[in-house]
Design an enzyme around this catalytic site. Structure first.
Site, PDB file in Angstrom:
ATOM      1  N   GLU A  47      36.551  38.460  44.499  1.00 52.60           N
ATOM      2  CA  GLU A  47      37.793  39.117  44.905  1.00 52.60           C
ATOM      3  C   GLU A  47      37.483  40.277  45.843  1.00 52.60           C
ATOM      4  OE1 GLU A  47      41.630  41.276  42.707  1.00 52.60           O
ATOM      5  OE2 GLU A  47      39.679  41.241  41.708  1.00 52.60           O
ATOM      6  N   LYS A 113      47.660  36.970  45.125  1.00 52.38           N
ATOM      7  CA  LYS A 113      47.487  37.274  43.703  1.00 52.38           C
ATOM      8  C   LYS A 113      48.831  37.532  43.038  1.00 52.38           C
ATOM      9  CE  LYS A 113      44.839  40.488  40.742  1.00 52.38           C
ATOM     10  NZ  LYS A 113      43.940  41.673  40.798  1.00 52.38           N
ATOM     11  N   CYS A 147      41.367  37.138  39.574  1.00 53.35           N
ATOM     12  CA  CYS A 147      41.055  38.188  38.592  1.00 53.35           C
ATOM     13  C   CYS A 147      42.048  38.279  37.431  1.00 53.35           C
ATOM     14  CB  CYS A 147      40.909  39.520  39.316  1.00 53.35           C
ATOM     15  SG  CYS A 147      39.940  40.749  38.372  1.00 53.35           S
TER      16      CYS A 147
END
Length: 265
Positions: A47, A113, A147
């Site tokens: 990331e 995300k 994540c």
């Protein structure tokens, strides 16, 4: 359908220095991938691999035709592989923690995300994504996430309407929560009857947070195929299509899942 060779990079990141990170990754990839007996099909980076997990998007964000996207396109072409990882992108006045899926021909898809890490104030800087991405590559359907998404099993769920074979997460996951990282990654593989890959970083960032790595590749039973520990490097493994199909034919739990509609609202 063919096997899939996956290479992932676990490394320290230079804090908020995109050029330095690209240069470090240049060396790591060129050296590691040159000696492979079987060329890799997929290269996975952490990331925010060009900056570290920074909230200074106004200073660091790049457009979609910026230098890091160009760098990813160059490596995808050189290695004839998809290159994926997330960077800070500015588009239409908004900032995104954007995972890019860059193909060897230069075309790309992306995933923003969905679950922003509120403990770090990520939601105050970045705009969340609304749509999940599932890409097909060499006969494998792959769902890349970012994540904090790892903590939300509904968003990660393998569904009949949008099935996948490999679930992957790119991350900057701190060492203080490393038990959660390993436990949740294994759970996502088992519950979704899919291979799972988690790619984390190591070292410290500019805010003093420590990252222990623990990047890993697991099969659909939750068995570890590759464990990176806290070591820097490029790790490569070939996933067996026959083994995945054979296990799914015998263990048909996905057929018994609850029907639901996944919306990014």
């Amino acid at each position: 359908m063919s096997d899939l060779t996956v290479s992932f990079v676990q490394t320290k990141l230079h804090w908020e220095e995109p050029a330095a990170n690209r240069a470090t990754l240049d060396v790591a990839l060129d050296v590691a991938l040159a000696g492979l007996a079987r060329p890799t099909d997929l290269i996975v980076l952490p990331e925010m691999f060009s900056t570290g997990f920074s909230m200074d998007a106004p200073a660091l964000a790049e457009p979609m035709d910026g230098p890091t996207v160009a760098w990813m396109r160059a490596h995808a072409a050189t290695h004839n592989a998809v290159v994926t990882g997330s960077i800070i992108v500015e588009e239409n006045g908004a900032y995104h923690n954007r995972l890019l899926w860059v193909r060897p021909d230069g075309s790309l898809s992306y995933y923003d995300k969905r679950h922003l890490f509120t403990l770090a104030g990520e939601q105050h800087t970045y705009t969340p994504g609304r749509t999940r991405l599932v890409e097909e590559w060499h006969g494998w359907r792959i769902c890349p996430l970012v994540c904090y998404d790892l903590r939300f099993p509904v968003w990660s769920r393998n569904q009949p309407v949008e099935p996948y074979d490999l679930l992957l997460y790119v991350a900057n996951w701190p060492a203080v929560r490393r038990t959660a990282w390993s436990t949740l990654l294994r759970a996502r593989a088992i519950e979704n009857v899919a291979c799972a890959l988690g790619v984390n970083r190591i070292g410290h960032d500019g805010l003093g947070h420590e990252y222990a790595g623990d990047s890993a590749l697991l099969d659909a039973r939750g068995n570890y195929l590759v464990e990176a520990g806290d070591h820097a490097g490029v790790f490569t493994h070939t996933l067996s299509r026959a083994e995945l199909d054979e296990f799914r034919a015998k263990f048909t739990a996905l057929n018994d899942g609850d029907a639901f509609e996944l919306r990014g609202e």
